[in-house]
Design a protein around this motif. Structure first.
Motif, mmCIF file in Angstrom:
data_model
loop_
_atom_site.group_PDB
_atom_site.id
_atom_site.type_symbol
_atom_site.label_atom_id
_atom_site.label_comp_id
_atom_site.label_asym_id
_atom_site.label_seq_id
_atom_site.Cartn_x
_atom_site.Cartn_y
_atom_site.Cartn_z
ATOM 1 N N VAL A 1 98.431 38.269 89.973
ATOM 2 C CA VAL A 1 97.298 39.094 89.569
ATOM 3 C C VAL A 1 96.104 38.201 89.267
ATOM 4 N N ASP A 2 96.343 37.135 88.499
ATOM 5 C CA ASP A 2 95.264 36.239 88.098
ATOM 6 C C ASP A 2 95.860 34.975 87.491
ATOM 7 N N TYR A 3 95.077 33.934 87.470
ATOM 8 C CA TYR A 3 95.443 32.741 86.715
ATOM 9 C C TYR A 3 94.189 31.998 86.303
ATOM 10 N N THR A 4 94.325 31.243 85.218
ATOM 11 C CA THR A 4 93.209 30.450 84.717
ATOM 12 C C THR A 4 93.754 29.349 83.823
ATOM 13 N N VAL A 5 92.885 28.464 83.437
ATOM 14 C CA VAL A 5 93.223 27.438 82.451
ATOM 15 C C VAL A 5 92.178 27.521 81.353
ATOM 16 N N ILE A 6 92.657 27.646 80.120
ATOM 17 C CA ILE A 6 91.765 27.663 78.963
ATOM 18 C C ILE A 6 91.672 26.229 78.465
ATOM 19 N N GLY A 7 90.484 25.675 78.508
ATOM 20 C CA GLY A 7 90.296 24.291 78.085
ATOM 21 C C GLY A 7 89.597 24.202 76.747
ATOM 22 N N SER A 8 89.816 23.072 76.087
ATOM 23 C CA SER A 8 89.081 22.802 74.851
ATOM 24 C C SER A 8 88.793 21.312 74.763
ATOM 25 N N ASP A 9 87.757 20.986 74.052
ATOM 26 C CA ASP A 9 87.310 19.611 73.884
ATOM 27 C C ASP A 9 88.239 18.884 72.915
ATOM 28 N N PRO A 10 88.897 17.811 73.376
ATOM 29 C CA PRO A 10 89.810 17.068 72.494
ATOM 30 C C PRO A 10 89.139 16.512 71.240
ATOM 31 N N ASP A 11 87.813 16.350 71.279
ATOM 32 C CA ASP A 11 87.100 15.806 70.123
ATOM 33 C C ASP A 11 86.651 16.885 69.137
ATOM 34 N N ALA A 12 86.836 18.146 69.504
ATOM 35 C CA ALA A 12 86.418 19.249 68.628
ATOM 36 C C ALA A 12 87.409 19.396 67.473
ATOM 37 N N ASP A 13 86.975 20.084 66.438
ATOM 38 C CA ASP A 13 87.810 20.353 65.272
ATOM 39 C C ASP A 13 89.028 21.172 65.688
ATOM 40 N N LEU A 14 90.199 20.842 65.158
ATOM 41 C CA LEU A 14 91.442 21.520 65.515
ATOM 42 C C LEU A 14 91.349 23.026 65.299
ATOM 43 N N ALA A 15 90.827 23.440 64.164
ATOM 44 C CA ALA A 15 90.726 24.875 63.873
ATOM 45 C C ALA A 15 89.878 25.594 64.915
ATOM 46 N N ASP A 16 88.775 24.960 65.331
ATOM 47 C CA ASP A 16 87.918 25.560 66.352
ATOM 48 C C ASP A 16 88.633 25.657 67.692
ATOM 49 N N ARG A 17 89.423 24.646 68.023
ATOM 50 C CA ARG A 17 90.168 24.651 69.292
ATOM 51 C C ARG A 17 91.212 25.768 69.301
ATOM 52 N N LEU A 18 91.925 25.929 68.191
ATOM 53 C CA LEU A 18 92.942 26.972 68.108
ATOM 54 C C LEU A 18 92.306 28.360 68.143
ATOM 55 N N LEU A 19 91.183 28.519 67.466
ATOM 56 C CA LEU A 19 90.466 29.795 67.479
ATOM 57 C C LEU A 19 89.969 30.121 68.880
ATOM 58 N N HIS A 20 89.450 29.121 69.585
ATOM 59 C CA HIS A 20 88.986 29.294 70.971
ATOM 60 C C HIS A 20 90.144 29.772 71.855
ATOM 61 N N LEU A 21 91.289 29.153 71.702
ATOM 62 C CA LEU A 21 92.470 29.536 72.475
ATOM 63 C C LEU A 21 92.882 30.968 72.137
ATOM 64 N N ASP A 22 92.913 31.291 70.871
ATOM 65 C CA ASP A 22 93.298 32.629 70.433
ATOM 66 C C ASP A 22 92.360 33.694 71.010
ATOM 67 N N ARG A 23 91.079 33.463 70.921
ATOM 68 C CA ARG A 23 90.106 34.441 71.435
ATOM 69 C C ARG A 23 90.260 34.639 72.934
ATOM 70 N N ASN A 24 90.439 33.535 73.665
ATOM 71 C CA ASN A 24 90.590 33.636 75.119
ATOM 72 C C ASN A 24 91.876 34.355 75.505
ATOM 73 N N LEU A 25 92.965 34.057 74.812
ATOM 74 C CA LEU A 25 94.229 34.750 75.104
ATOM 75 C C LEU A 25 94.119 36.234 74.790
ATOM 76 N N ALA A 26 93.471 36.577 73.686
ATOM 77 C CA ALA A 26 93.285 37.993 73.332
ATOM 78 C C ALA A 26 92.475 38.717 74.414
ATOM 79 N N GLU A 27 91.444 38.059 74.927
ATOM 80 C CA GLU A 27 90.632 38.657 75.993
ATOM 81 C C GLU A 27 91.458 38.859 77.264
ATOM 82 N N LEU A 28 92.277 37.867 77.612
ATOM 83 C CA LEU A 28 93.099 37.985 78.820
ATOM 84 C C LEU A 28 94.168 39.066 78.671
ATOM 85 N N ILE A 29 94.741 39.175 77.491
ATOM 86 C CA ILE A 29 95.731 40.234 77.242
ATOM 87 C C ILE A 29 95.054 41.605 77.354
#
Length: 176
Positions: free
Chosen positions: A32-60
């Motif tokens: 159906v679809d595929y993608t890769v959610i990326g985040s900046d390794p130098d960014a704050d951990l909390a921001d990276r996890l939140l970014h991942l969460d928001r993107n997964l919620a949108e894809l779901i």
């Protein structure tokens, strides 16, 4: 047997592969679809996890899967990598739970065995088989995306049977 839609997640903090597949056990699946959610390794951990969460919620929300398959974190030599992968996996499980979706985890060897016939297959073999099984014109890139699609295929072929067995057991217990 009706088609099932599964969202597969190959967890990672820097690159998290996500693949959506439809199919029934024992039959060819459809991508159906595929993608890769990326985040900046130098960014704050909390921001990276939140970014991942928001993107997964949108894809779901966008793809409306019936269930989510997440790669189970296994011990690696690099503790930092394991921690990031485990955190990303936890975010994926949480995003699915928040959407009310059942989640199943699979080890890398279970996924490899499901799509290639060998639990010892390498990434190239998995990508080749995912390309064939989904009848794609080109291999999904990067490998994180192919791994996520493999997780979804694995769940349709193996998890669907497990889910039906569990439901039958629950139903039988309810009749007692």
């Amino acid at each position: 047997m009706r088609q099932r839609r599964v969202l597969g997640v190959d967890p990672g903090l820097t690159r998290c592969g996500v693949g959506v597949v439809e199919g029934v056990p024992g039959r060819p699946c459809t991508m159906v679809d595929y993608t890769v959610i990326g985040s900046d390794p130098d960014a704050d951990l909390a921001d990276r996890l939140l970014h991942l969460d928001r993107n997964l919620a949108e894809l779901i929300a966008k793809h409306q899967p019936e269930s989510v398959a997440v790669e189970r974190v296994f011990s690696q030599h690099n503790v930092r990598t394991v921690m990031g992968t485990a955190q990303a996996a936890a975010v994926a499980v949480l995003a699915a739970a928040r959407a009310g979706l059942p989640v199943r985890t699979y080890t890398p060897s279970e996924v490899k065995a499901a799509v290639t016939g060998s639990g010892q297959a390498d990434k190239k073999q998995v990508t080749t088989m995912v390309t064939r099984l989904l009848r794609l014109d080109a291999p999904p890139r990067p490998a994180d995306a192919a791994d996520a699609l493999a997780l979804a295929i694995c769940h349709i072929w193996r998890g669907g049977t497990r889910d039906r067995l569990s439901e039958a057991i629950r139903t039988a217990k309810g009749r007692q």
